[in-house]
Write an enzyme that holds these catalytic residues in place. Sequence first.
Site, short mmCIF file in Angstrom:
data_model
loop_
_atom_site.label_atom_id
_atom_site.label_comp_id
_atom_site.label_asym_id
_atom_site.label_seq_id
_atom_site.Cartn_x
_atom_site.Cartn_y
_atom_site.Cartn_z
N HIS A 255 0.27 1.18 -12.96
CA HIS A 255 0.99 0.00 -13.45
C HIS A 255 2.47 0.35 -13.61
CE1 HIS A 255 1.55 -3.81 -15.46
NE2 HIS A 255 2.28 -3.18 -16.36
N ARG B 296 -16.52 -15.19 -8.64
CA ARG B 296 -16.00 -13.84 -8.82
C ARG B 296 -17.14 -12.82 -8.79
NH1 ARG B 296 -11.18 -11.96 -11.34
NH2 ARG B 296 -10.65 -14.03 -12.08
N GLY C 128 0.78 -1.24 0.00
CA GLY C 128 0.00 0.00 0.00
C GLY C 128 0.81 1.28 0.00
N SER C 129 1.97 1.29 -0.65
CA SER C 129 2.74 2.55 -0.64
C SER C 129 2.09 3.60 -1.55
CB SER C 129 4.21 2.32 -1.03
OG SER C 129 4.32 2.00 -2.39
N ASN C 130 1.45 3.18 -2.63
CA ASN C 130 0.72 4.16 -3.46
C ASN C 130 -0.48 4.71 -2.69
OD1 ASN C 130 1.78 4.56 -6.32
ND2 ASN C 130 1.97 2.35 -6.06
N MET D 97 -4.37 -6.91 -6.67
CA MET D 97 -3.90 -7.99 -7.53
C MET D 97 -4.98 -9.00 -7.92
SD MET D 97 -1.13 -6.68 -8.01
CE MET D 97 0.55 -7.14 -8.34
#
Length: 210
Positions: free
Chosen positions: A109, A65, A12-14, A90
């Site tokens: 990305h 899903r 979670g750095s972004n 992801m």
Amino acid sequence: RMQLGILISGRGSNMKALIDACAGRDYPAEIALVLSNVASAGGLETARAAGIKTIVIDHKAYPSRAEFERDLDQALRDHGVELVCLAGFMRLLDKDFVKRWHDRMINIHPSLLPSYRGLKTHERVLEDGVRFTGCTVHYVRPQMDEGPIIMQAVVPIDDHDTPQKLARRVLAYEHKIYVESVRLIASGNIRPRGNKTASKGLKFPKKGLI
Ligand code: GAR
């Protein structure tokens, strides 16, 4: 201020870069919710420490899903999310979910799209011997790592790079372009047009990054 929902699966750095930006008085967005499909994602702790609402929706607990994505969608709507920011999330999202959030979901990305879609971008870049790589923020479309490009940053490759070293340098630019991309969207200065984006005659901030 535009309400963000950030989807993470890991460190979670972004997300943290967006949290820090949103703490700024003039930043036109705020974080309504951080959502992870992985209960052990490190970023959840970071978000909680910043006093941000977090939810875990574990895809493994769902038979399909579609059912996982239905709950994901519900949580985002329950929290008034206006823009979904994928930040190291992801899981591939199905086209129904992507359609629902059309033009209201963006992704980061770690390559210069449309080159090097998918995983292990830095390894592949180094194997190919290209001289430049970078990162891209784009609107999400049903095809993986495809969609109108909002911002990119170019990162030159050193002769002695390793995937780890390169990842670290690219990541520093990811944080900058994610914060600037959300600023552009939330301030109404960019929008998708066809398979590209149009900005309102605006000079991109931090020129030279793009
Ligand atoms: C980032 O490098 C992001 O670009 C990448 O995962 C990392 C997440 O780091 N995303 C993808 O590869 C998506 N296909 P973070 O959790 O520290 O933000």
